[in-house]
Scaffold this active site. Structure first.
Site, PDB file in Angstrom:
ATOM      1  N   GLY A 156       3.025  -0.972   4.199  1.00 22.55           N
ATOM      2  CA  GLY A 156       3.000   0.266   3.897  1.00 22.55           C
ATOM      3  C   GLY A 156       3.990   0.834   3.699  1.00 22.55           C
ATOM      4  N   GLY A 157       5.056   1.150   4.651  1.00 18.50           N
ATOM      5  CA  GLY A 157       6.370   1.789   4.453  1.00 18.50           C
ATOM      6  C   GLY A 157       7.232   0.965   3.777  1.00 18.50           C
ATOM      7  N   ASN A 202       0.807  -1.179   0.151  1.00 21.81           N
ATOM      8  CA  ASN A 202       0.024   0.063   0.183  1.00 21.81           C
ATOM      9  C   ASN A 202       1.055   1.224  -0.065  1.00 21.81           C
ATOM     10  OD1 ASN A 202      -1.705   2.022   0.673  1.00 21.81           O
ATOM     11  ND2 ASN A 202      -2.168   1.274   2.570  1.00 21.81           N
ATOM     12  N   TRP A 203       0.915   1.807  -1.249  1.00 17.98           N
ATOM     13  CA  TRP A 203       1.761   2.832  -1.323  1.00 17.98           C
ATOM     14  C   TRP A 203       1.311   4.166  -0.580  1.00 17.98           C
ATOM     15  CZ3 TRP A 203       4.163   3.734  -7.029  1.00 17.98           C
ATOM     16  CH2 TRP A 203       4.724   2.462  -7.253  1.00 17.98           C
ATOM     17  N   LYS A 204       0.167   4.267  -0.387  1.00 18.75           N
ATOM     18  CA  LYS A 204      -0.444   5.459   0.441  1.00 18.75           C
ATOM     19  C   LYS A 204      -0.377   6.632  -0.464  1.00 18.75           C
ATOM     20  CE  LYS A 204      -0.124   3.153   4.662  1.00 18.75           C
ATOM     21  NZ  LYS A 204      -0.065   3.314   6.281  1.00 18.75           N
ATOM     22  N   GLU A 239      -5.021  -4.967  10.826  1.00 20.17           N
ATOM     23  CA  GLU A 239      -4.163  -3.997  10.977  1.00 20.17           C
ATOM     24  C   GLU A 239      -4.309  -3.328  12.162  1.00 20.17           C
ATOM     25  OE1 GLU A 239      -2.290  -2.676   7.038  1.00 20.17           O
ATOM     26  OE2 GLU A 239      -3.896  -1.668   7.178  1.00 20.17           O
ATOM     27  N   GLU A 296      -6.887   4.542   8.052  1.00 19.51           N
ATOM     28  CA  GLU A 296      -6.597   5.848   7.708  1.00 19.51           C
ATOM     29  C   GLU A 296      -7.843   6.611   7.018  1.00 19.51           C
ATOM     30  OE1 GLU A 296      -2.968   5.732   5.553  1.00 19.51           O
ATOM     31  OE2 GLU A 296      -1.766   4.819   7.353  1.00 19.51           O
ATOM     32  N   GLY A 308       2.582   2.187  10.561  1.00 18.88           N
ATOM     33  CA  GLY A 308       3.722   3.359  10.594  1.00 18.88           C
ATOM     34  C   GLY A 308       4.292   3.627  12.140  1.00 18.88           C
ATOM     35  N   SER A 366       3.823  -1.824  10.339  1.00 21.83           N
ATOM     36  CA  SER A 366       5.257  -2.181  10.386  1.00 21.83           C
ATOM     37  C   SER A 366       5.868  -3.454  10.294  1.00 21.83           C
ATOM     38  CB  SER A 366       5.423  -1.849  12.001  1.00 21.83           C
ATOM     39  OG  SER A 366       5.226  -0.194  12.105  1.00 21.83           O
ATOM     40  N   HIS A 405      -9.505   0.962   5.158  1.00 22.70           N
ATOM     41  CA  HIS A 405      -8.170   1.241   5.873  1.00 22.70           C
ATOM     42  C   HIS A 405      -8.404   2.175   7.265  1.00 22.70           C
ATOM     43  CE1 HIS A 405      -4.190   2.549   6.721  1.00 22.70           C
ATOM     44  NE2 HIS A 405      -3.653   1.526   6.048  1.00 22.70           N
TER      45      HIS A 405
HETATM   46  P1  PGA Z   1       3.150   0.096   7.502  1.00 22.59           P
HETATM   47  O1  PGA Z   1       1.525   0.490   6.964  1.00 22.59           O
HETATM   48  O2  PGA Z   1       3.621  -0.957   6.962  1.00 22.59           O
HETATM   49  O3  PGA Z   1       4.088   1.389   6.873  1.00 22.59           O
HETATM   50  O4  PGA Z   1       3.099   0.098   8.977  1.00 22.59           O
HETATM   51  C1  PGA Z   1       0.651  -0.517   6.963  1.00 22.59           C
HETATM   52  C2  PGA Z   1      -0.622  -0.275   6.248  1.00 22.59           C
HETATM   53  O5  PGA Z   1      -1.103   0.944   6.739  1.00 22.59           O
HETATM   54  O6  PGA Z   1      -1.157  -0.868   5.421  1.00 22.59           O
END
Ligand code: PGA
Length: 250
Positions: A232-233, A9-11, A165, A95, A171, A211, A93
């Site tokens: 994500g990251g 997930n590049w966001k 998650e 977010e 993050g 993470s 998600h």
């Molecule tokens: P992260 O994000 O790997 O940067 O913790 C995961 C996500 O939000 O899907």
């Protein structure tokens, strides 16, 4: 046997030039027993379709609006994604739930709209730090799973992906432990079993997200109810992302 799935997930990251470099690098991943998916921002979906065509890497979207077309300024429909070759879409998600006020009901409508276009929803669920402290993890996750799958049938549920998650791990640089993640993944599978029966609960793939990196992916994959990861990251660093994928292939 459920096939492992690694999804990135590049966001809201990656200009066209950055996406070009990242997609070109990720396209070099070698096919294995796991599936590999990247979800770039909408602005790079054309690039993803182009660079990943003919490779083992699939692509998905990070969001969708649950209507076929119409007066929804700024939104993208499942059909628009489908015709470009989209096979996956992240829904619910944290977010989007927290920053954009998405409700369980709205997430459920997205899941339904995606299933109608044969796009696999990656339904995200997870508790906040406060909810965990209050002992409400099971209740929150159950509510989000039941609502998210509320408009699906058992056969559809069996094909879906649910990403656990924990909001406090996203993050954060500090993942849940594999044991913590497994406890909730097993509960999610139990919730699917209670609602849809054995075939759905054995078929649905459950990912852990929060993470995840090359250093901890193996510990999550070793758990019986965790079938992969939503990343994500670390999905923004091609070498790291491919290394995670290769661990899932091993
Ligand atoms: P992260 O994000 O790997 O940067 O913790 C995961 C996500 O939000 O899907």
């Amino acid at each position: 046997m459920r096939r492992p799935l690694i999804a990135g997930n590049w966001k809201m990251n990656g200009t066209a030039a950055e996406a070009e470099a990242l997609l070109t690098a990720v396209a070099s991943a070698e096919a294995g027993r796991a599936e590999l998916v990247v979800c770039p921002p909408f602005t790079s979906i054309g690039q993803a379709a182009h660079h990943l065509s003919g490779t083992c890497v699939q692509w998905g979207a990070q969001n969708v609006y649950p209507a076929p077309s119409g007066a929804y300024t700024g939104e993208i429909s499942p059909r628009m994604l489908k015709v470009l070759g989209c096979r996956w879409c992240i829904c619910g998600h944290s977010e989007r739930r927290q920053l954009f006020g998405e409700t369980d009901d709205f997430v459920s409508r997205k899941v339904r709209a995606l299933l109608d276009e044969d796009i696999t929803p990656i339904l995200c669920v997870g508790e906040t730090a406060e909810e965990r402290r209050d002992g409400r993890t099971a209740e929150v996750v159950q509510r989000e799973v039941e609502a998210g799958l509320g408009a699906a049938d058992a056969a559809e549920a069996a094909q879906m992906v649910i990403a656990y998650e924990p909001v406090w791990a996203i993050g954060a640089g500090q993942a849940a432990t594999a044991a913590e993640a497994e406890e909730v993944a097993a509960w999610i599978r139990e919730c699917v079993f209670r609602r849809f029966g054995a075939a759905a609960s054995e078929g649905v793939r459950i990912l852990y997200g929060g993470s995840v990196g090359s250093g901890n992916i193996a510990s999550f994959l070793a758990e019986p109810d965790i079938d992969g990861a939503l990343i994500g990251g670390a999905s923004l660093r091609a070498e790291e992302f491919i290394s995670i994928y290769n661990t899932a292939n091993a």
